[in-house]
Design an enzyme around this catalytic site. Structure first.
Site, mmCIF file in Angstrom:
data_model
loop_
_atom_site.group_PDB
_atom_site.id
_atom_site.type_symbol
_atom_site.label_atom_id
_atom_site.label_comp_id
_atom_site.label_asym_id
_atom_site.label_seq_id
_atom_site.Cartn_x
_atom_site.Cartn_y
_atom_site.Cartn_z
ATOM 1 N N GLU A 336 0.742 -1.335 -0.270
ATOM 2 C CA GLU A 336 0.097 0.067 -0.043
ATOM 3 C C GLU A 336 0.735 1.306 -0.232
ATOM 4 O OE1 GLU A 336 -2.657 -0.049 3.352
ATOM 5 O OE2 GLU A 336 -3.704 -1.793 2.587
ATOM 6 N N LYS A 338 2.277 4.432 1.495
ATOM 7 C CA LYS A 338 2.506 4.850 2.832
ATOM 8 C C LYS A 338 2.398 6.414 2.848
ATOM 9 C CE LYS A 338 5.206 4.620 7.004
ATOM 10 N NZ LYS A 338 5.498 5.739 7.365
ATOM 11 N N ARG A 343 -2.099 9.521 11.297
ATOM 12 C CA ARG A 343 -2.894 8.393 11.315
ATOM 13 C C ARG A 343 -4.303 8.748 12.173
ATOM 14 N NH1 ARG A 343 -0.833 2.664 12.761
ATOM 15 N NH2 ARG A 343 -2.533 1.294 12.863
ATOM 16 N N ARG A 358 -3.063 8.886 16.463
ATOM 17 C CA ARG A 358 -2.265 7.543 16.941
ATOM 18 C C ARG A 358 -1.721 7.648 18.334
ATOM 19 N NH1 ARG A 358 3.285 5.761 13.915
ATOM 20 N NH2 ARG A 358 4.233 4.885 15.539
ATOM 21 N N GLU A 388 -5.136 7.193 6.874
ATOM 22 C CA GLU A 388 -4.260 8.178 7.121
ATOM 23 C C GLU A 388 -4.951 9.449 6.673
ATOM 24 O OE1 GLU A 388 -1.575 7.641 8.666
ATOM 25 O OE2 GLU A 388 0.130 9.198 7.767
ATOM 26 N N PHE A 429 -7.330 2.328 5.640
ATOM 27 C CA PHE A 429 -6.553 1.026 5.335
ATOM 28 C C PHE A 429 -6.950 -0.185 6.219
ATOM 29 C CE2 PHE A 429 -3.546 4.093 7.564
ATOM 30 C CZ PHE A 429 -3.547 3.416 8.677
ATOM 31 N N ARG A 505 3.657 -4.399 17.664
ATOM 32 C CA ARG A 505 4.085 -4.629 15.997
ATOM 33 C C ARG A 505 4.023 -6.137 16.091
ATOM 34 N NH1 ARG A 505 7.184 -0.071 15.245
ATOM 35 N NH2 ARG A 505 7.796 0.534 17.356
ATOM 36 N N LYS A 512 7.339 -1.504 6.916
ATOM 37 C CA LYS A 512 7.415 -0.205 6.326
ATOM 38 C C LYS A 512 8.669 -0.138 5.248
ATOM 39 C CE LYS A 512 8.722 2.172 10.371
ATOM 40 N NZ LYS A 512 8.679 2.995 11.302
HETATM 41 P P1 AMP Z 1 5.808 4.918 11.003
HETATM 42 O O1 AMP Z 1 5.092 6.039 11.723
HETATM 43 O O2 AMP Z 1 6.942 5.398 10.124
HETATM 44 O O3 AMP Z 1 6.229 3.790 11.994
HETATM 45 O O4 AMP Z 1 4.948 4.151 10.030
HETATM 46 C C1 AMP Z 1 3.428 3.863 10.248
HETATM 47 C C2 AMP Z 1 2.536 4.979 9.955
HETATM 48 O O5 AMP Z 1 2.367 5.284 8.796
HETATM 49 C C3 AMP Z 1 1.217 4.557 10.711
HETATM 50 O O6 AMP Z 1 0.956 4.693 11.992
HETATM 51 C C4 AMP Z 1 0.243 5.308 9.706
HETATM 52 O O7 AMP Z 1 0.074 6.862 10.112
HETATM 53 C C5 AMP Z 1 1.112 5.722 8.333
HETATM 54 N N1 AMP Z 1 0.464 4.936 7.328
HETATM 55 C C6 AMP Z 1 0.491 5.517 5.875
HETATM 56 N N2 AMP Z 1 -0.102 5.054 5.188
HETATM 57 C C7 AMP Z 1 -0.703 3.658 5.588
HETATM 58 C C8 AMP Z 1 -0.978 2.619 5.196
HETATM 59 N N3 AMP Z 1 -1.316 2.589 4.186
HETATM 60 N N4 AMP Z 1 -0.985 1.736 5.990
HETATM 61 C C9 AMP Z 1 -0.723 1.644 7.352
HETATM 62 N N5 AMP Z 1 -0.170 2.782 7.955
HETATM 63 C C10 AMP Z 1 0.105 3.978 7.094
#
Ligand code: AMP
Length: 658
Positions: A336, A338, A343, A358, A388, A429, A505, A512
């Site tokens: 998907e 990102k 969030r 979040r 998001e 999502f 997790r 990611k």
């Molecule tokens: P990170 O903050 O870098 O750990 O990445 C996780 C965050 O990416 C999630 O908490 C979401 O806010 C964001 N995000 C953006 N697009 C997506 C997606 N398609 N699926 C899940 N999380 C996403």
């Protein structure tokens, strides 16, 4: 219960550095309290009267609190502030000055926990014109019947600076220790010494050993089993088949479970914390979780439910070293986009909609446009979905940097105008709850199908996150490239078979993939004095790069990656950094200083943003210390040009960010 009982506990906790001892103090306190007292105390131990996700906060500016101390004690404002700047702790100031006063007036009526809790709650709910007087009245009412020690903690609570070292993990473990058996294993010498000491004085306890633990004690003569059995009820049982429901002390009466197998011990004690956490992840409020634990045990915790309108802790992602490895890990995953926004967890119950970030902040009021979208586009009576929230440039329709979208968070006024200026797009999502059913155990592919069913998309406004299900690396790479060209962060690679585990997790869940940011070498040119635990040290540091003419240009403020205590050789503490720059101070204004550029730091960050706050024109988002570069001088610092080129390389976002 009298407030003084809780204050007694606060005092002990403040003077007890050991985490284990803190847990045992709190759990002893909890076992003696009734439901109502437990509910209030658990919040008050965290310095709160509403759960973490509530919008309501007690927080009162230190100046207001100082005024109250002054008017209640008859000591001048100036003297109160002077004492405050010396100790950095308004609680101590209150204790000292209110103490003087109470020696003459004396607290006539004992303060009840309920009264304190009630006034704090009213304090958090008081707003609008004339609210400062009403707030002051609520506090004064408490202080007038408080002992010096009680005054200390009343003031610390309203200043949101309790200083008793009780984090959420300590509360969780205290709940475990209060109402569940103490599971111990003898293989770890430190743990063994502790439990053997406890058993030596155990009296009228119910103790379960596995055969091996009993034999080890007897062979090693750690304690006299005969003595132990005389005073206590000791049972030998095969713990491999132990029924987990019996971990609840209230029903089984088992105080200690002792094994000689650390994997069994670990598993049983982890079960207790996992069930407590599970209930907390679904409804993050330890005051309620404690009552479930106390009154319903393991089965109650297991059956905890999502409550619409209260945030659920979100599933988190792991990092993948590369797209190839992420795909290899899951076989044929969903990939998907990102999105680079915030969030959102969206709760819907009939006509009612709630929006949470979040970090469980309620942002419903700040996004009336999203509430409207949910009403229009989500066809479900009750549900919890996630997506998001992305800021969109109203002219070009392209995504804008998170930084601009964040202007809409914490906004109290002009909400409608801002909604028009900074329109948003929601990319959904996941779904966790639908029509009164929790979906955590359903694999992602099923959850995504349910999401597809209930979301009526309006492209560009409220849509499903763009996805590609593939095992083909080339196709995946094209999709990844497209996501970056769209100005997004990268991709999320999701295992179609993975369940949703709140707050964690999940191994085999989400990975990611985003471009790696190179670190920068920057020089410290200023700092801000810390408060609370960091009083006496600088708590954040102003970072600068150099421009092509060698002038220093600011590009961010950093307070992360620096340690309070040195745990590792490579750690840098606030104290060390403070010592490095304190002789370089050029000027001081309020709590901020400028310093000569001497200390170079290697700094990592999440992203570079355009900024008008710093004269380099750029700001690092989430900068964190990697190490101090004592081998470098300011001339070796990174340049504005390098920051610019890193910014340009980052997601091809030149136009939108102008
Ligand atoms: P990170 O903050 O870098 O750990 O990445 C996780 C965050 O990416 C999630 O908490 C979401 O806010 C964001 N995000 C953006 N697009 C997506 C997606 N398609 N699926 C899940 N999380 C996403």
């Amino acid at each position: 219960m009298n407030y003084s009982k809780l204050v007694e506990l606060y005092e002990k906790l403040e003077n007890t550095p050991s985490r284990l001892d803190k847990v045992s103090l709190i759990s002893d306190f909890l076992t003696e309290a009734d439901d109502e007292d437990i509910r209030m105390s658990i919040l008050l131990l965290q310095g709160k009267v509403f759960p973490r996700w509530s919008e309501k906060e007690i927080g009162l500016a230190s100046k207001t609190a100082a005024k109250i101390i002054s008017s209640m004690s008859g000591i001048s404002d100036r003297e109160v502030m002077k004492e405050f700047s010396e100790t950095g702790d308004l609680g101590l100031v209150a204790e000292k000055f209110i103490g003087r006063k109470t020696q003459t007036v004396l607290f006539s009526k004992k303060l009840s926990l309920e009264k304190v809790f009630e006034n704090f709650r009213r304090l958090a709910e008081t707003g609008g014109t004339g609210s400062s007087d009403r707030k002051a009245k609520l506090i004064s009412e408490l202080i007038s019947s408080a002992s010096p020690k009680e005054a200390k903690f009343i003031i610390r609570t309203i200043s949101e600076d309790l200083r008793i070292g009780v984090a959420e993990g300590v509360v969780r473990d205290s709940i475990a220790s209060a109402w569940f058996s103490d599971v111990e294993w003898l293989t770890n010498p430190a743990k063994r010494d502790r439990i053997i000491e406890t058993l030596k004085s155990a009296d009228k306890k119910k103790i379960i050993f596995d055969k091996e633990a009993r034999e080890a004690i007897s062979a090693k003569n750690w304690l006299s089993l005969e003595e132990l059995e005389k005073r206590n009820k000791v049972i030998v049982e095969d713990l491999k088949k132990f029924n987990e429901e019996k971990l609840w002390k209230k029903e089984s009466g088992i105080d200690f479970i002792i094994t000689n197998d650390d994997s069994i011990g670990n598993e049983l004690s982890k079960k207790i914390t996992d069930y407590i956490e599970w209930a907390w992840f679904l409804s993050p409020d330890y005051s309620e979780v404690a009552l479930l634990a106390r009154n319903k045990g393991i089965s109650g915790l297991k059956e905890a439910k999502v409550k619409l309108g209260r945030p659920v802790q979100v599933l988190l992602a792991d990092k993948a070293p590369s797209l190839r490895e992420a795909i290899e890990e899951y076989g044929k995953p969903a990939i998907e986009v990102k999105y680079d926004g915030m969030r959102l967890q969206i709760h819907k119950d009939g006509e009612k909609v709630w929006l949470y970030t979040r970090r469980m902040e309620n942002v419903t009021k700040m996004f009336p446009d999203i509430v409207e979208m949910v009403e229009k586009h989500v066809k479900a009576k009750t549900c919890v979905i996630e997506g998001e929230n992305l800021g969109i440039d109203s002219k070009s329709g392209k995504p804008i940097p998170f930084q601009r979208l964040s202007q809409r968070i914490h906004r109290k006024y002009d909400i409608q105008r801002l909604a028009e200026e900074i329109p948003v797009q929601v990319n959904v999502f996941d779904i966790l709850y639908l029509d009164d059913e929790m979906l955590f155990d359903k694999p992602f592919r099923e959850r995504r199908n349910l999401l597809v069913k209930i979301v009526r998309e309006e492209k560009g406004k409220f849509q499903l996150a763009e996805e590609l299900v593939t095992e083909n690396l080339e196709e995946a790479q094209k999709f990844y490239q497209k996501a970056l060209e769209m100005g997004q962060e990268g991709v999320m690679v999701k295992n179609l078979d993975a369940v949703y585990q709140p707050g964690k997790r999940v191994a085999g869940g989400w990975l990611k993939v985003k471009p790696i940011m190179e670190t920068l070498d920057l020089v410290i040119t200023g700092a801000v004095w810390g408060t609370g635990k960091r009083a006496g040290w600088f708590g954040s540091f102003l970072l600068s790069c150099v421009d092509s003419e060698g002038n220093l240009k600011e590009c961010g403020m950093m307070g992360t990656g620096i340690k309070e205590k040195k745990a590792n050789k490579n750690d840098f503490t606030f104290k060390e950094l403070t010592d490095m720059i304190k002789d370089d101070i050029i000027s001081e204004k309020e709590n901020a200083v400028s310093v000569k550029p001497n200390v170079i730091l290697e700094v990592a960050y999440e992203e570079i943003q355009k900024s008008t706050n710093y004269d380099s024109g750029y700001a690092l988002r989430f900068p964190r210390l990697v190490r101090v570069r004592s081998d470098r001088s300011p001339d070796d610092c990174d340049t504005t040009e390098r920051i610019k080129s890193l910014f340009d390389a980052q997601r091809g976002r030149k136009e939108e960010a102008k």
